[in-house]
Enzyme design. Structure first.
Site, PDB file in Angstrom:
ATOM      1  CG  ASP A 297     -39.715  29.795 -21.931  1.00 28.19           C
ATOM      2  OD1 ASP A 297     -39.298  30.932 -22.153  1.00 28.19           O
ATOM      3  OD2 ASP A 297     -40.194  29.040 -22.791  1.00 28.19           O
TER       4      ASP A 297
ATOM      5  CE  LYS B 182     -43.463  32.983 -24.531  1.00 29.23           C
ATOM      6  NZ  LYS B 182     -42.209  33.676 -24.519  1.00 29.23           N
TER       7      LYS B 182
ATOM      8  CB  VAL C 234      -0.936  -0.004   1.236  1.00 28.81           C
ATOM      9  CG1 VAL C 234      -1.823   1.219   1.245  1.00 28.81           C
ATOM     10  CG2 VAL C 234      -1.761  -1.276   1.265  1.00 28.81           C
TER      11      VAL C 234
ATOM     12  CG  MET D  45     -50.323  25.345 -22.068  1.00 28.90           C
ATOM     13  SD  MET D  45     -49.928  26.489 -23.393  1.00 28.90           S
ATOM     14  CE  MET D  45     -49.981  25.434 -24.822  1.00 28.90           C
TER      15      MET D  45
HETATM   16  C1  LIG Z   1     -46.320  26.234 -23.412  1.00 29.63           C
HETATM   17  S1  LIG Z   1     -46.573  24.526 -23.390  1.00 29.63           S
HETATM   18  C2  LIG Z   1     -44.959  23.989 -23.796  1.00 29.63           C
HETATM   19  C3  LIG Z   1     -44.926  22.602 -24.319  1.00 29.63           C
HETATM   20  C4  LIG Z   1     -43.514  22.148 -24.620  1.00 29.63           C
HETATM   21  N1  LIG Z   1     -42.963  22.870 -25.719  1.00 29.63           N
HETATM   22  C5  LIG Z   1     -43.440  20.642 -24.892  1.00 29.63           C
HETATM   23  O1  LIG Z   1     -43.103  20.235 -26.006  1.00 29.63           O
HETATM   24  O2  LIG Z   1     -43.689  19.888 -23.960  1.00 29.63           O
HETATM   25  C6  LIG Z   1     -46.681  24.233 -21.681  1.00 29.63           C
HETATM   26  C7  LIG Z   1     -47.523  23.019 -21.330  1.00 29.63           C
HETATM   27  O3  LIG Z   1     -46.811  21.826 -21.597  1.00 29.63           O
HETATM   28  C8  LIG Z   1     -47.183  20.836 -20.668  1.00 29.63           C
HETATM   29  N2  LIG Z   1     -45.993  20.442 -19.921  1.00 29.63           N
HETATM   30  C9  LIG Z   1     -44.749  20.880 -20.084  1.00 29.63           C
HETATM   31  N3  LIG Z   1     -43.888  20.265 -19.238  1.00 29.63           N
HETATM   32  C10 LIG Z   1     -44.640  19.408 -18.520  1.00 29.63           C
HETATM   33  C11 LIG Z   1     -44.342  18.487 -17.487  1.00 29.63           C
HETATM   34  N4  LIG Z   1     -43.114  18.318 -17.024  1.00 29.63           N
HETATM   35  N5  LIG Z   1     -45.369  17.766 -16.975  1.00 29.63           N
HETATM   36  C12 LIG Z   1     -46.618  17.919 -17.434  1.00 29.63           C
HETATM   37  N6  LIG Z   1     -46.959  18.778 -18.411  1.00 29.63           N
HETATM   38  C13 LIG Z   1     -45.975  19.513 -18.950  1.00 29.63           C
HETATM   39  C14 LIG Z   1     -48.216  21.444 -19.753  1.00 29.63           C
HETATM   40  O4  LIG Z   1     -49.476  21.168 -20.272  1.00 29.63           O
HETATM   41  C15 LIG Z   1     -47.895  22.907 -19.876  1.00 29.63           C
HETATM   42  O5  LIG Z   1     -49.005  23.729 -19.557  1.00 29.63           O
END
Ligand SMILES: C[S@@+](CC[C@H](N)C(=O)[O-])C[C@H]1O[C@@H](n2cnc3c(N)ncnc32)[C@H](O)[C@@H]1O
Length: 475
Positions: A249, A271, A25, A384
């Site tokens: 975001d 956002k 060692v 959303m």
């Molecule tokens: C502005 S949109 C964006 C979507 C994003 N560009 C995608 O491809 O998932 C936002 C929505 O995506 C969904 N979202 C995004 N991340 C999420 C997560 N980790 N769990 C559940 N829903 C999610 C929800 O419905 C939320 O309100």
């Protein structure tokens, strides 16, 4: 937050270090010290042959004595590597009395410094430590890194070192120098080093240095996925770490934001439903402005940038202004929530189609095709949709979807805090209210949602094993 050991690299050239013990060692520790060109003294009543050979080569000094406290005087680092606990403790006490760093082998509480696992691509060295808690895990991490870090990395670092002073003289600011090196490491200088064409690599680096070129800005529109950092693509991670500015975001998880380049400027453009902190037009213009200043901008978005992410609008503006861009797809919420909740979006027996729908339309009165959406044998993934859930529920029922249609609400999908709430279409809005569902949440409507009960546990053990906590399942 405190760390048990501060990772520092020390230069031991000709510095006095002591190893107490004369066996295998002790030999290994001596070899590590000799690699760092330390001036090694070994104290022990007897020595293994290899130590004697090293002493004969003039590489270390052997003191054939029992340990005594005076041996520690003037030393910088000390190792106790005997199999006698009392001697090890005496070394530990003597070193501490002189404020000298000491390591008692295999006795972590008596280690003021430790030897980490090393990935050696000299001059690049990667040290991994579990602070003595899980050396096997540290070793496995090292093995992974060994396969990830190409062997020519060391040669590339040496080449960069040769040009360092010239680059300093050529570029005044730290930022210009960094951008120059980013260009070099993105260029074919790397592949030249890789194939052993060191002269060609040198020539090209020299050309890049002497031909003046203003740094060119660029925007990376990157999908960060739904939240679990392990779902990032390698490309996303690379671009996040190259950026001068990161425009993000709220939807991008904190764990992912931890992975962006430490010294990048971070700009939050908000956002969240009801919290549009920066107008979309202003975000678009901001991206153009940064790129025109020659910056590399990472526009990072939750999920995929082209699925309800307004990535299309941003890229249109970049194209209009002649700004260079790259688009990196991300795992969209529907795919992430589906996998991490054990709900397949299509299934031969239940759903032949999947529709992605937004519950948040551009203008009031811009209605969705409810008749089409209410068709059976398909899955709806509603983004959303939390706030408008009573409306969505009413419209689907009105157009003929059965109230018993299974639904799942996946909140914080793929994150440690993921929750899955199950129910029927007739209960959708009530379930959301009852369980106080918060954004981000995805609604999955269709027969496949019922498979959650059957598949979530499988998913938990097989696919979601990286989770520290089990998925919370709420009936
Ligand atoms: C502005 S949109 C964006 C979507 C994003 N560009 C995608 O491809 O998932 C936002 C929505 O995506 C969904 N979202 C995004 N991340 C999420 C997560 N980790 N769990 C559940 N829903 C999610 C929800 O419905 C939320 O309100």
């Amino acid at each position: 937050m405190f760390v048990q050991y501060l990772p520092i690299f020390t230069k031991l050239d000709d510095k006095p270090v002591l190893v107490v013990g004369g066996g295998d060692v002790a030999l290994r520790k001596c070899q590590a010290f000799l690699k760092a060109r330390a001036n090694v003294t070994v104290v022990a009543p007897e020595f293994c042959t290899e130590l004697v050979e090293l002493a004969d080569q003039g590489r270390l000094t052997l003191i054939n004595e029992y340990f005594d406290t005076h041996h520690v005087l003037g030393m910088m680092l000390i190792i106790a590597a005997t199999d006698n606990e009392a001697v090890n403790k005496a070394v530990f006490d003597a070193a501490n009395a002189q404020n000298i760093f000491v390591n008692v082998v295999d006795d972590q509480p008596k280690c003021g410094f430790i030897f980490p696992s090393i990935v050696d691509r000299d001059p690049i060295t990667i040290a991994i430590s579990s602070a003595g808690t899980a050396p096997v895990l540290a070793r496995r991490i090292r093995e992974k890194l060994e396969t990830l870090i190409p062997h020519h990395t060391g040669k590339l670092a040496k080449l960069a070192g040769e040009f360092r002073e010239q680059v300093k003289a050529r570029f005044n600011t730290f930022s210009d120098r960094r951008q120059f090196w980013e260009r070099v490491f993105d260029s074919s200088v790397v592949s030249k080093v890789q194939v052993g064409d060191e002269q060609g690599a040198q020539q090209q680096l020299n050309d890049m240095l002497t031909q003046p070129s203003a740094p060119e800005g660029e925007v990376y529109v990157v999908g960060a996925g739904p939240g679990d950092p392990e779902l990032l693509t390698i490309k996303a991670l690379q671009l996040m770490q190259q950026a001068d500015v990161v425009v993000y975001d709220y939807l991008v998880s904190d764990e992912i934001m931890e992975l962006v380049r430490r010294d990048a400027d971070l700009v939050c453009v908000g956002k969240k439903a009801g919290h549009h902190s920066v107008k979309q037009e202003d975000t678009n213009q901001m991206l153009v402005n940064y790129a025109k200043q020659g910056k590399k901008v990472c526009r990072i978005k939750g999920g995929d940038p082209f699925i309800y992410g307004r990535g299309g609008e941003e890229v249109q503006v970049l194209a209009k202004h002649g700004v260079k861009y790259q688009i990196v797809p991300g795992i969209t919420a529907a795919a992430g929530c589906s996998a991490y909740s054990g709900i397949p979006l299509t299934h031969r027996d239940h759903a032949q189609a999947i529709q992605f729908v937004t519950g948040h339309c551009k203008k009031d009165g811009q209605e969705l095709d409810w008749r089409g959406l209410a068709q059976s044998n398909q899955t709806l993934a509603v983004y959303m949709g939390v706030i408008k859930s009573p409306h969505i529920q009413a419209k689907l029922l009105e157009h003929g979807r059965a109230p018993e249609t299974p639904i799942a609400i996946v909140e914080n999908g793929t994150r440690q805090s993921q929750r899955v709430v199950r129910g029927t279409l007739g209960e959708l809005a009530t379930k959301i209210e009852q369980h106080n569902i918060q954004s981000p949440a995805l609604l999955i409507i269709g027969e496949v949602a019922a498979l959650h009960e059957e598949l979530a546990w499988f998913g938990q053990t097989e696919q979601v094993s990286s989770f520290a906590q089990p998925i919370t399942q709420v009936a």
